[in-house]
Design a protein around this motif. Sequence first.
Motif, PDB file in Angstrom:
ATOM      1  N   ALA A 145       0.830  -1.205   0.000  1.00  0.00           N
ATOM      2  CA  ALA A 145       0.000   0.000   0.000  1.00  0.00           C
ATOM      3  C   ALA A 145       0.866   1.258   0.000  1.00  0.00           C
ATOM      4  CB  ALA A 145      -0.932  -0.001   1.213  1.00  0.00           C
ATOM      5  N   MET A 146       1.895   1.268   0.828  1.00  0.00           N
ATOM      6  CA  MET A 146       2.769   2.428   0.881  1.00  0.00           C
ATOM      7  C   MET A 146       3.598   2.572  -0.399  1.00  0.00           C
ATOM      8  SD  MET A 146       2.312   4.229   3.619  1.00  0.00           S
ATOM      9  CE  MET A 146       3.828   5.109   4.027  1.00  0.00           C
ATOM     10  N   PHE A 147       3.918   1.443  -1.037  1.00  0.00           N
ATOM     11  CA  PHE A 147       4.615   1.512  -2.319  1.00  0.00           C
ATOM     12  C   PHE A 147       3.718   2.169  -3.374  1.00  0.00           C
ATOM     13  CE2 PHE A 147       6.108  -0.030  -6.407  1.00  0.00           C
ATOM     14  CZ  PHE A 147       7.484   0.083  -6.304  1.00  0.00           C
ATOM     15  N   LEU A 148       2.430   1.872  -3.337  1.00  0.00           N
ATOM     16  CA  LEU A 148       1.496   2.482  -4.284  1.00  0.00           C
ATOM     17  C   LEU A 148       1.343   3.988  -4.062  1.00  0.00           C
ATOM     18  CD1 LEU A 148      -1.315  -0.231  -4.381  1.00  0.00           C
ATOM     19  CD2 LEU A 148       0.344   0.281  -6.170  1.00  0.00           C
ATOM     20  N   MET A 149       1.750   4.451  -2.875  1.00  0.00           N
ATOM     21  CA  MET A 149       1.655   5.875  -2.565  1.00  0.00           C
ATOM     22  C   MET A 149       2.958   6.622  -2.837  1.00  0.00           C
ATOM     23  SD  MET A 149      -1.465   6.212  -1.598  1.00  0.00           S
ATOM     24  CE  MET A 149      -1.380   7.901  -1.014  1.00  0.00           C
ATOM     25  N   ASN A 150       3.998   5.916  -3.273  1.00  0.00           N
ATOM     26  CA  ASN A 150       5.286   6.588  -3.419  1.00  0.00           C
ATOM     27  C   ASN A 150       5.392   7.319  -4.758  1.00  0.00           C
ATOM     28  OD1 ASN A 150       5.984   4.711  -5.397  1.00  0.00           O
ATOM     29  ND2 ASN A 150       7.695   3.833  -4.269  1.00  0.00           N
TER      30      ASN A 150
END
Length: 452
Positions: free
Chosen positions: A355-360
């Motif tokens: 999820a955090m990778f998708l926000m980077n």
Amino acid sequence: MRRKLLAVSLSAILAASMLVGCGGDTNKGSDSASTASTGTTSESTGSESAGSESEENTGSGIQYNGDEVTITYWHTHSDAEEEVLVDTIIPEFEKQYPNIHVDAVRMPYDGLMQQIITSLSSGTGPDLMRMDIIWVPQLAEMGALAAVDDLEGFADLKDDLYEGPLSTNYYNGKYYGLPLNTNCLAGVYSNAMMEQLNLTELPKTYDEVVALKDKLGEDQYLIACDGANSWAMAPLFHSLGGVYTNEDYTVASGYINGEASVNALQTIVDWYDEGIIGPCFTGGKPDAANGLYDGNYLFSYQGPWFFSNDDEENIAKVTGGLLPAGEAGSLTVNGGEDLVMFESSSKKEASWVFAMFLMNEFSQTAQAVGGGHLIPTVKSIAESDEVQAVENMDVYIEQLEGAVSRTPSPAWEKISDKLSIAFQSAVLHEDTAQSALDKIAPELDALLAGEE
């Protein structure tokens, strides 16, 4: 050519993000490692060591040394958006996190909420999901979603998110997701109609638009609205002064049927009767897109996905721009999708890393530059040169300043249905504007109070 340019651009972005991880400035919540607690998950408690991965290439800013897992990720991306996800984002993620595999499953939107509920009750639901913002409060109320307030990186990322999209994840004192992408409806104007009407600049107000009525030819209209419903006509209804509820979203009576809302709906009805709003409003022809291309409509309300059409010849026939302003301003409706983790998942740690990778920066820029031109929710990324260079992206980001959120209630879909029925009954003269809105006001009150 477009795909080649996308690949070159994303390679440059990835290289830059790795350099940033080596000690340069970072984007909050993307490439920088956070010291916040990850909370308790059923997979592992985490570690200070990243194993074989170095801090430089952990693109989500979070280390993972748990067991090898496959997470199930449900989404509703379009064809073009899914191509970016599957061919660009997931391969890069799995390269950086070889112990986490992503099973991305594209889901049909129709009937999806019921499918989510069914899958959760049977234990076959996903670990992570990209879902419509309107569903988050409903699922949070049911206890189906995992709160993310205390998870690693959230606090830092939160400071760099647009407030409106972020707020769609907030329910009863906690955040239950991340705003993956946002959108709104802005104006798309017909170049042919602009030329015919001798317009050298886009109209700034609805008064200016209506004043053009007498210059129209046969089968020509000024406004193309894709339906008399709570999404398509929301920008017009709100710009003309209409509101659904009070500012706290607790009461509809006196607001949806108040003088300003009744006048807004009556104006819309009158404009449809007078041929200012075209026939696509009630399902007639031409549809909005072809009507714009062929010079039947001056402008329509469209999202950024409109410009992902590969028919360059037709796209060259229109111009994107801000919507006209009514007495309440140039308002629009806020849409988009949120990332949520399910409380029933046994793979929360790995799901949060993805999820955090998708926000980077890499992922958010990939979906903005390619796919459906998705608008990033991370301010520093949305304002970057790469994203601002996307055609019409600056228009939508500016239009978002006047975005009105759909009522953040677990009962929004029922509220929306009642609004749409009332709007349609007035437009079709099955009821008056005042009577139609009077009828639904107490029903909306009950839904807002959780009584239905």
